[in-house]
Design an enzyme around this catalytic site. Sequence first.
Site, PDB file in Angstrom:
ATOM      1  N   HIS A  88       0.831  -1.207   0.000  1.00  0.00           N
ATOM      2  CA  HIS A  88       0.000   0.000   0.000  1.00  0.00           C
ATOM      3  C   HIS A  88       0.864   1.255   0.000  1.00  0.00           C
ATOM      4  O   HIS A  88       1.873   1.328   0.704  1.00  0.00           O
ATOM      5  CB  HIS A  88      -0.868   0.049   1.252  1.00  0.00           C
ATOM      6  CG  HIS A  88      -2.088  -0.807   1.208  1.00  0.00           C
ATOM      7  ND1 HIS A  88      -2.034  -2.177   1.293  1.00  0.00           N
ATOM      8  CD2 HIS A  88      -3.403  -0.485   1.097  1.00  0.00           C
ATOM      9  CE1 HIS A  88      -3.281  -2.658   1.257  1.00  0.00           C
ATOM     10  NE2 HIS A  88      -4.122  -1.655   1.134  1.00  0.00           N
ATOM     11  N   ASN A 146       7.702  -4.206   3.850  1.00  0.00           N
ATOM     12  CA  ASN A 146       6.268  -3.953   3.877  1.00  0.00           C
ATOM     13  C   ASN A 146       5.650  -4.403   5.195  1.00  0.00           C
ATOM     14  O   ASN A 146       4.796  -3.719   5.764  1.00  0.00           O
ATOM     15  CB  ASN A 146       5.584  -4.669   2.709  1.00  0.00           C
ATOM     16  CG  ASN A 146       4.080  -4.458   2.687  1.00  0.00           C
ATOM     17  OD1 ASN A 146       3.597  -3.341   2.850  1.00  0.00           O
ATOM     18  ND2 ASN A 146       3.330  -5.530   2.511  1.00  0.00           N
TER      19      ASN A 146
END
Length: 254
Positions: free
Chosen positions: A107, A139
């Site tokens: 994201h 991440n």
Amino acid sequence: MSRTRWFIALLLIFVGTVRADSLDACREHLVYGAPSMSPVLLCRLGYALSHNSTHKVPDWVAYHLVRDKIISGNVPRSDDFRPDPDLEPGERAELKDYKGSGYDRGHMAPAGAFKWSERAMSESFLLSNMAPQVGAGFNRGIWKTLEAKVREWAIERGELYVVTGPIYSATSVQHIGSSNVTVPTHFYKVVFDPVRVEAIAFILPNEKNPSSKLPTFITSVDEVENKTGLDFLSALQDDVENLVEANTAPAMWQ
């Protein structure tokens, strides 16, 4: 005409393509200027982004964090990853591009920021808001730590404006999938406090690092601009913008 309406009017004139219901969803996130007038601007409830159809990832994603929305939100994570229907096949990433690639669907505007709305949460899982990220240690490690820290700052300070995206600093970059989604070598995050009129910026390599190293990746907004060719906080008065962007925070914000 207010500064915000004047800016949105310029977007209507100069941006090549604007996709989504309207520009209303973008106003909140672009109060201090769009980092670029790229061809495809996507407006979502929780964020705005400029999509790069060559790399198949966003050049930048901008979102406004507000204390009340963060502390009151209880919408569960939706995990409904999907291609962006506002982008044509061939100019967007597909789910199959990430499958078996060894990279996470990372994201840019984090799902954790959108617990205040089912729609905003779901839209955060559009692949146009994603870029290939090393999973364990990035991440799911230092990048996740930074996202959580930014939300903590927003709660403490009341509101923040955030812009984040990829950097490609290697002479040759890697691609994944049949769509040739580009794997960034680094990611940046620019965080602006409009009340204290100060910013903190980060450039993190897309690789495993302990979260304890996060302060070592603090940099200036000017340096992020040099690495990306983008223009942040352009709606500020020039002297204020220059001062804010030149300063490097000496340590993590308290």
